[in-house]
Design an enzyme around this catalytic site. Structure first.
Site, PDB file in Angstrom:
ATOM      1  N   GLY A  14       0.793  -1.220   0.000  1.00  0.00           N
ATOM      2  CA  GLY A  14       0.000   0.000   0.000  1.00  0.00           C
ATOM      3  C   GLY A  14       0.824   1.267   0.000  1.00  0.00           C
ATOM      4  O   GLY A  14       1.891   1.328  -0.598  1.00  0.00           O
ATOM      5  N   SER A  15       0.298   2.264   0.683  1.00  0.00           N
ATOM      6  CA  SER A  15       0.821   3.624   0.627  1.00  0.00           C
ATOM      7  C   SER A  15       2.271   3.717   1.081  1.00  0.00           C
ATOM      8  O   SER A  15       2.739   2.948   1.923  1.00  0.00           O
ATOM      9  CB  SER A  15      -0.048   4.506   1.513  1.00  0.00           C
ATOM     10  OG  SER A  15       0.631   5.685   1.851  1.00  0.00           O
ATOM     11  N   SER A  16       2.948   4.740   0.543  1.00  0.00           N
ATOM     12  CA  SER A  16       4.323   5.021   0.937  1.00  0.00           C
ATOM     13  C   SER A  16       4.396   5.614   2.339  1.00  0.00           C
ATOM     14  O   SER A  16       5.472   5.810   2.871  1.00  0.00           O
ATOM     15  CB  SER A  16       4.953   5.990  -0.051  1.00  0.00           C
ATOM     16  OG  SER A  16       4.203   7.193  -0.085  1.00  0.00           O
ATOM     17  N   GLY A  17       3.244   5.891   2.927  1.00  0.00           N
ATOM     18  CA  GLY A  17       3.228   6.389   4.300  1.00  0.00           C
ATOM     19  C   GLY A  17       3.460   5.291   5.329  1.00  0.00           C
ATOM     20  O   GLY A  17       3.305   5.518   6.527  1.00  0.00           O
TER      21      GLY A  17
END
Lengths: 147, 429
Positions: A71-74
């Site tokens: 998922g997200s790079s966060g």
């Protein structure tokens, strides 16, 4: 950390250090990859992704055993935030190395390993007791809880 | 152990100042975690440097509780606070937490807005471009083929690798902030030739032509290959930037796709053999009518009530042609009294939309054109929202889970019609 256990481990898994150190604790295991941002509430260390088998479960104070990050790079920032909130895992074992999981482990500064001789996701269940010695490249597993 | 050049050793040891030394220390720990052999030079970095909500600043109050403290302690993961100079690399700030003008409508407090303004002033003062978008490639940062980048934002990463041929891993906040100072990133993953080759084949057997179809194929692809690199071929047509943008964002959210090949379409897949680096590898999956219907069902599984409160467009941030399309669909119509329509884009694209008159058409219809953020990033939806609708598979994946609301996925036309009628009438044709 001195080992608090007496019985010999049921399984010993060898792998590569991601972040060094030694830690003992209870496993929280999943066969599903984990999303950070949007998949975890960092204030509680809780998985919130729809349809995830750990939905509603917190990894705070646990050794997280999972195939990898998605998922997200966060991802790293969310796990980093869980550390600020006192809700981070205390160790991580992941099968697939990604930048997300590697950076997350680095900023959490918790003993973490990957590249195993046998897959921890297949051999470790939630509730098993683990001792990670990341510098020695070794995970000891006691099935069913603290020996 | 990661191998360092003499320059990199000197940076680590403080020759370029304390902040660069802390940045190199973090990057070295990160490279070792990845088992990377060395670093690549990198002068194109996109992240979210130093921006933080007030509570994070308060957490570091003993360190000063300011931008400097957060950048040192959180972004650089440093044990001590250091002076943070102007960034050395070409550095861009991706999406942020609120619209700089419509923040009240987004439910933000005066305190949160003051914090936002303060962070943004610091970002600008540190030589970081205030792009405030998940689509830097639509706002002034377009890499070239082969350029080593360090980007966050999974939808931008997959676009950079797949559509442009730039080279970036899916970096995180801490690695991008450090790279802005050190102009280095671990030589691992997508920076190397071998890593960029296809791992599974997907044969497309239904026509994938519109942005809606490209988005569904992307959502299928991510779920099918997880974080592997797919090679797609077959009935894919009418390629355009916005279709790649939607496809990649969807594939990066349902799986972890950071690069894909489309034979004859994307730059590193002139042929099947080049895409795979030889003969086909992995599994061969088929995307046909059954798979297409299943993706649609899955994306709409969290919709129950057809009375829609909120339509959100602009995930990833709308391009100027998408805003033009939305304006055309809305011209002469009104957003329903029980419904809100928010459209998200970058400040750069909004400037073009204003120059082109689209902002007036949207405003006349009762839609709001917002910048910087999106509902998922800012966790901002109109008050009382229970049911939302999207033309983005990515936003459908995230927002309902984050906000605990129902969601529908459909075409842009389905969404505009729902905005004007208050009813969801989407369906798969």
């Amino acid at each position: 950390m001195a080992t608090t256990t007496t019985r010999k481990p049921d399984i010993v898994i060898r792998g590569r250090k991601v972040v060094g150190g030694v830690v003992e604790g209870e496993a929280l295991a999943t066969k599903q990859t984990i999303s950070g941002w949007g998949g975890v509430n960092p204030m509680k260390g809780e998985v919130i992704e729809s349809r995830h088998e750990l939905r509603g479960v917190s990894f705070a104070g646990k050794i997280l055993v999972f195939p990898g990050a998605k998922g997200s790079s966060g991802w790293s920032a969310v796990f980093h935030t869980s550390k600020l909130a006192g809700a981070s895992p205390i160790g991580m074992l992941f099968t697939i190395t990604t930048t997300k999981a590697a950076l997350g482990a680095v900023v959490l500064r918790i003993p973490s390993m990957t590249d195993f001789d046998i897959d921890p996701v297949e051999h470790i269940e939630t509730g098993d007791w683990l001792r990670i010695d990341a510098d020695a490249g070794e995970v000891q597993v006691w099935k069913g809880g603290k020996p | 152990m990661v191998s360092l050049t003499d320059t990199e050793k000197a940076m680590r040891d403080g020759a370029e100042g304390a902040a660069v030394a802390k940045a190199m220390d973090l990057l070295i720990r990160y490279a070792e975690a990845l088992d990377a052999p060395d670093f690549v030079y990198c002068n194109n970095i996109a992240g979210v440097p130093g921006s933080s909500p007030q509570w994070v600043k308060d957490y570091y109050k003993e360190d000063g509780g300011d931008y400097r403290a957060v950048f040192s302690r959180f972004d650089l993961d440093s044990d001590e606070v250091v002076d943070v100079p102007r960034m050395n690399g070409f550095s861009c700030h991706l999406q942020g937490g609120m619209d700089p003008e419509l923040w009240r409508e987004q439910g933000m407090t005066e305190e949160a807005f003051a914090n936002f303004r303060s962070d943004e002033a610091e970002v600008a003062a540190h030589g970081i471009q205030v792009m405030k978008t998940c689509t830097p490639y639509l706002a002034g940062n377009v890499p070239v083929m082969g350029e080593h980048c360090a980007w966050m934002e999974s939808s931008a990463v997959v676009f950079c690798n797949s559509v442009i041929g730039g080279r970036t891993n899916c970096e995180g906040r801490e690695s991008t902030s450090a790279a802005m100072l050190a102009k280095r990133i671990p030589n691992w993953g997508f920076h190397t030739d071998a890593f960029r080759k296809g791992q599974h084949a997907i044969k497309v057997e239904v026509p994938v032509d519109s942005i809606f179809e490209w988005g569904m194929l992307g959502y299928y692809t991510g779920a099918a290959v997880e974080d592997a690199i797919p090679v797609l071929s077959g009935d894919i047509s009418d390629a355009a930037l916005i279709k790649h943008k939607h496809f990649g964002a969807a594939a990066a959210s349902s799986g972890g796709v950071e690069m894909y090949h489309m034979v004859g379409i994307t730059p590193e897949a002139p042929t099947r053999e080049v895409a795979f680096g030889g003969s086909d590898k992995g599994e061969t999956l088929t995307y046909g009518a059954k798979e297409r219907a299943e993706v649609y069902e899955r994306l709409n599984a969290i919709g129950s009530s057809r009375d829609v409160d909120y339509i959100m467009l602009g995930c990833p941030h709308y391009s100027i042609d998408q805003i033009a399309d939305a304006a055309r669909m809305l011209e002469g119509r009104k957003v329903h009294a029980n419904t809100e329509l928010w459209i998200f884009t970058s400040r750069a694209v909004k400037a073009t939309a204003m120059a082109s008159g689209y902002d007036r058409i949207l405003a006349a219809a009762g839609a709001k054109l917002m910048t910087d953020t999106c509902s998922a990033i800012s966790q901002a939806v109109p008050p009382g929202t229970k049911v939302a609708a999207f033309d983005s598979a990515k936003q459908t994946h995230y927002l309902p889970a984050i906000m605990g609301i129902e969601g529908w996925f459909g075409t842009t036309q389905d969404c505009i019609d729902a905005a004007c009628t208050g009813r969801w009438n989407g369906g798969l044709n």
